[in-house]
Design a protein around this motif. Structure first.
Motif, PDB file in Angstrom:
ATOM      1  N   GLN A  27       0.839  -1.205   0.000  1.00 22.81           N
ATOM      2  CA  GLN A  27       0.000   0.000   0.000  1.00 22.81           C
ATOM      3  C   GLN A  27       0.870   1.251   0.000  1.00 22.81           C
ATOM      4  O   GLN A  27       0.557   2.225  -0.697  1.00 22.81           O
ATOM      5  CB  GLN A  27      -0.946  -0.021   1.200  1.00 22.81           C
ATOM      6  CG  GLN A  27      -2.053  -1.031   1.035  1.00 22.81           C
ATOM      7  CD  GLN A  27      -2.873  -1.243   2.290  1.00 22.81           C
ATOM      8  OE1 GLN A  27      -2.413  -1.004   3.408  1.00 22.81           O
ATOM      9  NE2 GLN A  27      -4.098  -1.721   2.106  1.00 22.81           N
ATOM     10  N   ARG A  28       1.977   1.228   0.747  1.00 21.66           N
ATOM     11  CA  ARG A  28       2.902   2.379   0.732  1.00 21.66           C
ATOM     12  C   ARG A  28       3.520   2.558  -0.652  1.00 21.66           C
ATOM     13  O   ARG A  28       3.661   3.677  -1.141  1.00 21.66           O
ATOM     14  CB  ARG A  28       3.995   2.206   1.787  1.00 21.66           C
ATOM     15  CG  ARG A  28       3.538   2.561   3.191  1.00 21.66           C
ATOM     16  CD  ARG A  28       4.712   2.710   4.141  1.00 21.66           C
ATOM     17  NE  ARG A  28       5.524   1.512   4.247  1.00 21.66           N
ATOM     18  CZ  ARG A  28       5.339   0.531   5.133  1.00 21.66           C
ATOM     19  NH1 ARG A  28       4.351   0.609   5.990  1.00 21.66           N
ATOM     20  NH2 ARG A  28       6.144  -0.512   5.153  1.00 21.66           N
ATOM     21  N   GLU A  31       1.010   4.189  -2.908  1.00 21.98           N
ATOM     22  CA  GLU A  31       0.924   5.625  -2.610  1.00 21.98           C
ATOM     23  C   GLU A  31       2.114   6.373  -3.218  1.00 21.98           C
ATOM     24  O   GLU A  31       1.947   7.450  -3.783  1.00 21.98           O
ATOM     25  CB  GLU A  31       0.864   5.852  -1.101  1.00 21.98           C
ATOM     26  CG  GLU A  31      -0.429   5.401  -0.482  1.00 21.98           C
ATOM     27  CD  GLU A  31      -0.382   5.385   1.044  1.00 21.98           C
ATOM     28  OE1 GLU A  31       0.631   5.845   1.638  1.00 21.98           O
ATOM     29  OE2 GLU A  31      -1.348   4.892   1.638  1.00 21.98           O
ATOM     30  N   ASP A  32       3.302   5.788  -3.108  1.00 13.71           N
ATOM     31  CA  ASP A  32       4.497   6.422  -3.699  1.00 13.71           C
ATOM     32  C   ASP A  32       4.366   6.529  -5.209  1.00 13.71           C
ATOM     33  O   ASP A  32       4.685   7.565  -5.794  1.00 13.71           O
ATOM     34  CB  ASP A  32       5.759   5.632  -3.354  1.00 13.71           C
ATOM     35  CG  ASP A  32       6.147   5.749  -1.891  1.00 13.71           C
ATOM     36  OD1 ASP A  32       5.630   6.660  -1.206  1.00 13.71           O
ATOM     37  OD2 ASP A  32       6.960   4.918  -1.438  1.00 13.71           O
ATOM     38  N   GLN A  34       1.689   6.712  -6.933  1.00 11.52           N
ATOM     39  CA  GLN A  34       0.661   7.687  -7.289  1.00 11.52           C
ATOM     40  C   GLN A  34       1.165   9.112  -7.120  1.00 11.52           C
ATOM     41  O   GLN A  34       0.713  10.017  -7.807  1.00 11.52           O
ATOM     42  CB  GLN A  34      -0.597   7.445  -6.450  1.00 11.52           C
ATOM     43  CG  GLN A  34      -1.303   6.173  -6.852  1.00 11.52           C
ATOM     44  CD  GLN A  34      -2.422   5.772  -5.916  1.00 11.52           C
ATOM     45  OE1 GLN A  34      -2.447   6.160  -4.750  1.00 11.52           O
ATOM     46  NE2 GLN A  34      -3.342   4.976  -6.423  1.00 11.52           N
ATOM     47  N   ARG A  35       2.123   9.313  -6.220  1.00 12.63           N
ATOM     48  CA  ARG A  35       2.693  10.652  -6.000  1.00 12.63           C
ATOM     49  C   ARG A  35       3.784  10.996  -6.994  1.00 12.63           C
ATOM     50  O   ARG A  35       3.930  12.149  -7.385  1.00 12.63           O
ATOM     51  CB  ARG A  35       3.278  10.738  -4.587  1.00 12.63           C
ATOM     52  CG  ARG A  35       2.293  11.096  -3.526  1.00 12.63           C
ATOM     53  CD  ARG A  35       3.016  11.526  -2.264  1.00 12.63           C
ATOM     54  NE  ARG A  35       3.911  10.493  -1.776  1.00 12.63           N
ATOM     55  CZ  ARG A  35       3.593   9.600  -0.828  1.00 12.63           C
ATOM     56  NH1 ARG A  35       2.418   9.633  -0.282  1.00 12.63           N
ATOM     57  NH2 ARG A  35       4.461   8.685  -0.449  1.00 12.63           N
ATOM     58  N   GLU A  63      -1.651  -4.297  -6.487  1.00 10.75           N
ATOM     59  CA  GLU A  63      -3.027  -4.530  -6.034  1.00 10.75           C
ATOM     60  C   GLU A  63      -3.404  -6.006  -6.140  1.00 10.75           C
ATOM     61  O   GLU A  63      -4.082  -6.541  -5.257  1.00 10.75           O
ATOM     62  CB  GLU A  63      -4.001  -3.667  -6.838  1.00 10.75           C
ATOM     63  CG  GLU A  63      -3.891  -2.200  -6.515  1.00 10.75           C
ATOM     64  CD  GLU A  63      -4.674  -1.301  -7.451  1.00 10.75           C
ATOM     65  OE1 GLU A  63      -4.952  -0.159  -7.049  1.00 10.75           O
ATOM     66  OE2 GLU A  63      -5.004  -1.724  -8.582  1.00 10.75           O
TER      67      GLU A  63
END
Length: 85
Positions: A27-28, A31-32, A34-35, A63
């Motif tokens: 999940q981290r 997030e990375d 996506q940033r 995922e």
């Protein structure tokens, strides 16, 4: 120990904890991704379409692995609870 892990062996509890840690790590990473614009160093010069395709593919893969970990956890927990989720 989580209450839902009470009927599990030590090995099963370790496996569940490991899968949960993997889910958090994935999940981290998502997030990375996506940033950040690029997936890896050195990709900055690539066309935006290629970078985006790589990002999407990597996120989809992470995922998919998360779903696999969740299914594994569910299977072990339902076994430990006598088949009750």
């Amino acid at each position: 120990m989580n209450p839902d892990e009470s009927g599990l062996s030590a090995e099963e509890r370790r496996a569940v904890r490991s899968w949960r840690r993997q889910i958090e790590r994935h999940q981290r990473k998502i997030e990375d991704f996506q940033r950040q614009r690029s997936v890896r160093r050195g990709m900055e010069a690539m066309p935006d379409e290629l970078i985006e395709a790589q990002r999407v593919a990597r996120i989809r893969h992470l995922e998919s692995e998360i779903r696999t970990f969740e299914r594994s956890i569910d299977a072990v927990l339902s076994k430990g609870s006598g088949g009750k989720p």
